[in-house]
Structure formats: C-alpha cells, structure tokens
Design a protein around this motif. Structure first.
Motif, PDB file in Angstrom:
ATOM      1  N   LYS A  36       0.572  -1.327  -0.125  1.00  0.00           N
ATOM      2  CA  LYS A  36      -0.156   0.002   0.071  1.00  0.00           C
ATOM      3  C   LYS A  36       0.960   1.320   0.027  1.00  0.00           C
ATOM      4  O   LYS A  36       0.507   2.577  -0.387  1.00  0.00           O
ATOM      5  CB  LYS A  36      -1.005   0.027   1.082  1.00  0.00           C
ATOM      6  CG  LYS A  36      -0.231  -0.262   2.466  1.00  0.00           C
ATOM      7  CD  LYS A  36      -1.465  -0.304   3.738  1.00  0.00           C
ATOM      8  CE  LYS A  36      -0.502  -0.356   4.784  1.00  0.00           C
ATOM      9  NZ  LYS A  36      -1.493  -0.689   5.970  1.00  0.00           N
ATOM     10  N   ASN A  37       2.029   1.233   0.526  1.00  0.00           N
ATOM     11  CA  ASN A  37       2.977   2.354   0.256  1.00  0.00           C
ATOM     12  C   ASN A  37       4.022   2.329  -0.739  1.00  0.00           C
ATOM     13  O   ASN A  37       4.526   3.513  -0.888  1.00  0.00           O
ATOM     14  CB  ASN A  37       3.921   2.359   1.702  1.00  0.00           C
ATOM     15  CG  ASN A  37       2.926   2.506   2.969  1.00  0.00           C
ATOM     16  OD1 ASN A  37       1.848   3.366   3.105  1.00  0.00           O
ATOM     17  ND2 ASN A  37       3.473   2.078   4.039  1.00  0.00           N
ATOM     18  N   ALA A  38       3.808   1.649  -1.918  1.00  0.00           N
ATOM     19  CA  ALA A  38       4.626   1.531  -2.846  1.00  0.00           C
ATOM     20  C   ALA A  38       4.078   2.622  -3.711  1.00  0.00           C
ATOM     21  O   ALA A  38       3.070   2.515  -4.240  1.00  0.00           O
ATOM     22  CB  ALA A  38       4.673   0.269  -3.486  1.00  0.00           C
ATOM     23  N   VAL A  39       4.757   3.630  -4.374  1.00  0.00           N
ATOM     24  CA  VAL A  39       4.553   4.651  -5.395  1.00  0.00           C
ATOM     25  C   VAL A  39       5.340   4.541  -6.359  1.00  0.00           C
ATOM     26  O   VAL A  39       5.209   5.214  -7.569  1.00  0.00           O
ATOM     27  CB  VAL A  39       4.449   6.103  -4.530  1.00  0.00           C
ATOM     28  CG1 VAL A  39       3.382   6.125  -3.618  1.00  0.00           C
ATOM     29  CG2 VAL A  39       5.870   6.529  -4.092  1.00  0.00           C
ATOM     30  N   ASN A  40       6.533   3.708  -6.328  1.00  0.00           N
ATOM     31  CA  ASN A  40       7.373   3.626  -7.365  1.00  0.00           C
ATOM     32  C   ASN A  40       7.235   2.615  -8.203  1.00  0.00           C
ATOM     33  O   ASN A  40       6.807   1.707  -7.704  1.00  0.00           O
ATOM     34  CB  ASN A  40       8.873   3.936  -7.116  1.00  0.00           C
ATOM     35  CG  ASN A  40       9.232   5.110  -6.120  1.00  0.00           C
ATOM     36  OD1 ASN A  40       8.662   6.145  -6.678  1.00  0.00           O
ATOM     37  ND2 ASN A  40      10.005   5.078  -5.188  1.00  0.00           N
ATOM     38  N   GLU A  41       7.644   2.675  -9.413  1.00  0.00           N
ATOM     39  CA  GLU A  41       7.718   1.566 -10.210  1.00  0.00           C
ATOM     40  C   GLU A  41       9.288   0.883 -10.650  1.00  0.00           C
ATOM     41  O   GLU A  41      10.098   1.982 -10.718  1.00  0.00           O
ATOM     42  CB  GLU A  41       7.125   1.691 -11.772  1.00  0.00           C
ATOM     43  CG  GLU A  41       5.682   2.025 -11.598  1.00  0.00           C
ATOM     44  CD  GLU A  41       4.920   2.022 -13.014  1.00  0.00           C
ATOM     45  OE1 GLU A  41       5.625   1.574 -13.789  1.00  0.00           O
ATOM     46  OE2 GLU A  41       3.996   2.684 -12.995  1.00  0.00           O
ATOM     47  N   THR A  42       9.676  -0.121 -10.858  1.00  0.00           N
ATOM     48  CA  THR A  42      10.587  -0.621 -11.278  1.00  0.00           C
ATOM     49  C   THR A  42      10.735  -1.393 -12.651  1.00  0.00           C
ATOM     50  O   THR A  42       9.586  -1.734 -13.102  1.00  0.00           O
ATOM     51  CB  THR A  42      11.599  -1.590 -10.184  1.00  0.00           C
ATOM     52  OG1 THR A  42      10.385  -2.819 -10.186  1.00  0.00           O
ATOM     53  CG2 THR A  42      11.504  -0.961  -8.941  1.00  0.00           C
ATOM     54  N   GLY A  43      11.707  -1.226 -13.285  1.00  0.00           N
ATOM     55  CA  GLY A  43      11.905  -1.930 -14.489  1.00  0.00           C
ATOM     56  C   GLY A  43      12.694  -1.601 -15.521  1.00  0.00           C
ATOM     57  O   GLY A  43      13.799  -0.988 -14.983  1.00  0.00           O
ATOM     58  N   MET A 109      22.413   1.868 -20.738  1.00  0.00           N
ATOM     59  CA  MET A 109      23.499   1.276 -19.524  1.00  0.00           C
ATOM     60  C   MET A 109      23.136   1.841 -18.214  1.00  0.00           C
ATOM     61  O   MET A 109      23.621   1.740 -16.915  1.00  0.00           O
ATOM     62  CB  MET A 109      24.707   2.090 -19.770  1.00  0.00           C
ATOM     63  CG  MET A 109      25.367   1.500 -21.326  1.00  0.00           C
ATOM     64  SD  MET A 109      25.541  -0.071 -21.388  1.00  0.00           S
ATOM     65  CE  MET A 109      26.893  -0.436 -20.298  1.00  0.00           C
ATOM     66  N   GLY A 110      21.824   2.399 -18.109  1.00  0.00           N
ATOM     67  CA  GLY A 110      21.414   2.768 -16.595  1.00  0.00           C
ATOM     68  C   GLY A 110      21.985   3.989 -16.437  1.00  0.00           C
ATOM     69  O   GLY A 110      22.335   4.106 -14.710  1.00  0.00           O
ATOM     70  N   GLN A 111      22.588   4.837 -17.059  1.00  0.00           N
ATOM     71  CA  GLN A 111      23.448   5.996 -16.627  1.00  0.00           C
ATOM     72  C   GLN A 111      22.298   7.131 -15.961  1.00  0.00           C
ATOM     73  O   GLN A 111      21.063   7.251 -16.027  1.00  0.00           O
ATOM     74  CB  GLN A 111      24.209   6.669 -17.659  1.00  0.00           C
ATOM     75  CG  GLN A 111      25.165   5.665 -18.269  1.00  0.00           C
ATOM     76  CD  GLN A 111      26.351   5.356 -17.153  1.00  0.00           C
ATOM     77  OE1 GLN A 111      26.662   6.101 -16.606  1.00  0.00           O
ATOM     78  NE2 GLN A 111      26.535   3.885 -17.063  1.00  0.00           N
ATOM     79  N   ASP A 112      23.076   8.048 -15.396  1.00  0.00           N
ATOM     80  CA  ASP A 112      22.239   9.158 -14.987  1.00  0.00           C
ATOM     81  C   ASP A 112      21.458  10.040 -15.809  1.00  0.00           C
ATOM     82  O   ASP A 112      22.242  10.393 -16.682  1.00  0.00           O
ATOM     83  CB  ASP A 112      23.121  10.146 -14.132  1.00  0.00           C
ATOM     84  CG  ASP A 112      22.502  11.246 -13.375  1.00  0.00           C
ATOM     85  OD1 ASP A 112      21.106  11.629 -13.538  1.00  0.00           O
ATOM     86  OD2 ASP A 112      23.343  12.193 -13.233  1.00  0.00           O
ATOM     87  N   LEU A 113      20.306  10.230 -15.892  1.00  0.00           N
ATOM     88  CA  LEU A 113      19.363  10.820 -16.924  1.00  0.00           C
ATOM     89  C   LEU A 113      18.999  12.281 -16.411  1.00  0.00           C
ATOM     90  O   LEU A 113      18.148  12.704 -17.190  1.00  0.00           O
ATOM     91  CB  LEU A 113      18.343   9.868 -17.263  1.00  0.00           C
ATOM     92  CG  LEU A 113      18.613   8.621 -17.857  1.00  0.00           C
ATOM     93  CD1 LEU A 113      17.379   8.020 -18.056  1.00  0.00           C
ATOM     94  CD2 LEU A 113      19.503   8.624 -18.995  1.00  0.00           C
ATOM     95  N   THR A 114      19.672  12.799 -15.376  1.00  0.00           N
ATOM     96  CA  THR A 114      19.113  13.808 -14.931  1.00  0.00           C
ATOM     97  C   THR A 114      19.531  15.200 -15.841  1.00  0.00           C
ATOM     98  O   THR A 114      18.967  16.417 -15.614  1.00  0.00           O
ATOM     99  CB  THR A 114      19.719  14.265 -13.339  1.00  0.00           C
ATOM    100  OG1 THR A 114      21.029  14.280 -13.491  1.00  0.00           O
ATOM    101  CG2 THR A 114      19.159  13.358 -12.416  1.00  0.00           C
ATOM    102  N   GLN A 129      15.214   7.100 -12.349  1.00  0.00           N
ATOM    103  CA  GLN A 129      16.441   6.756 -11.560  1.00  0.00           C
ATOM    104  C   GLN A 129      16.856   5.363 -11.864  1.00  0.00           C
ATOM    105  O   GLN A 129      16.152   4.517 -12.137  1.00  0.00           O
ATOM    106  CB  GLN A 129      16.034   7.020 -10.103  1.00  0.00           C
ATOM    107  CG  GLN A 129      15.725   8.242  -9.727  1.00  0.00           C
ATOM    108  CD  GLN A 129      15.442   8.613  -8.366  1.00  0.00           C
ATOM    109  OE1 GLN A 129      14.923   7.885  -7.646  1.00  0.00           O
ATOM    110  NE2 GLN A 129      15.898   9.456  -7.576  1.00  0.00           N
ATOM    111  N   ALA A 130      18.439   5.542 -12.013  1.00  0.00           N
ATOM    112  CA  ALA A 130      19.111   4.062 -12.082  1.00  0.00           C
ATOM    113  C   ALA A 130      19.117   3.285 -10.744  1.00  0.00           C
ATOM    114  O   ALA A 130      19.295   3.932  -9.888  1.00  0.00           O
ATOM    115  CB  ALA A 130      20.545   4.312 -12.807  1.00  0.00           C
TER     116      ALA A 130
END
Length: 131
Positions: A36-43, A109-114, A129-130
């Motif tokens: 119930k506290n999860a607001v993020n997705e992973t993938g 490559m999952g680099q910083d995308l900021t 976010q990586a």
C-alpha cells in the motif's frame, strides 16, 4: 503550445546560440511494487527511436506525438536535450548523431539521466533513476 514542452521550446529559442533539440523516444516496461505504500515502479527503459529538430520545426507537443506515433506507438517517454550551435548558427543535423547515440547509450546502460528533460505522453515531467 502549452505545458512543459512549450516552456522547453521557448527556453531553447532564448539561448545565446541557436539550438538543435535532440529527442529520444523510449519504452518503459516494468512492474509496480506491491504494497500500500509503494508509489514507484521498477523496470527497464529501452530506446526506440531518435530525432533532432530545430525549435522552429516543432509546432506543438501533439504534432510531435503524431509524428512519433507514425513510426511507432510503442513509446512511453521522450528524453529531450539541447545541442548548442556556434557563431549564431545552429548545429547541422549531422552533428546530432553522436549525441543521440550517447543518449541511447545512457538509457541502455542505466546512466544518470538528470541532464535530460523527460516527458510522458501527457507532457508530465518524469523522473527516471538508475538502480
């Protein structure tokens, strides 16, 4: 034009040197965290296609979506970066290729995308976010 995309176009037009905008369309695949506290997705996020345009070539976000969907409707996000020109001249489209390749590599490559502006199909800003 309204929303985040129009702000980005206006900012590009106001730069000291003419800009070329680099756009990478990507597909996100993942799972929502359970609980119930999860607001993020992973993938994972996979680059699908790239385009570069001068700010003057972009009429609206809807027109960009229509153009992208004409190639593939399978995208969820667009990553956008600017490439500055010199001596009052915007960079040619040929100059964009190595930067577009770098954008695709950064995603894969999952680099910083900021350093990129990332928008979903509704022009909402997205934070990736990586892990």
């Amino acid at each position: 034009m309204s929303g985040e995309f129009s702000k980005l176009i206006e900012a590009a037009k106001q730069q000291e040197q003419p800009q070329r905008l680099l756009m990478l369309f990507a597909k996100a695949e993942g799972n929502k965290k359970k609980g119930k506290n999860a607001v993020n997705e992973t993938g994972t996020v996979t680059p699908l296609m790239c385009v570069d345009k001068l700010p003057e070539e972009l009429r609206s976000f809807d027109a960009l979506i229509k153009e992208a969907d004409g190639i593939s409707e399978d995208w969820n996000f667009v990553l956008i970066a600017g490439l500055g020109g010199s001596d009052g001249v915007a960079p040619p489209t040929e100059a964009a290729e190595p930067y577009l390749n770098q954008m695709a590599n950064d995603v894969m490559m999952g680099q910083d995308l900021t350093g990129y502006t990332i928008l979903d199909r509704q022009q909402n800003p997205v934070l990736l976010q990586a892990r």
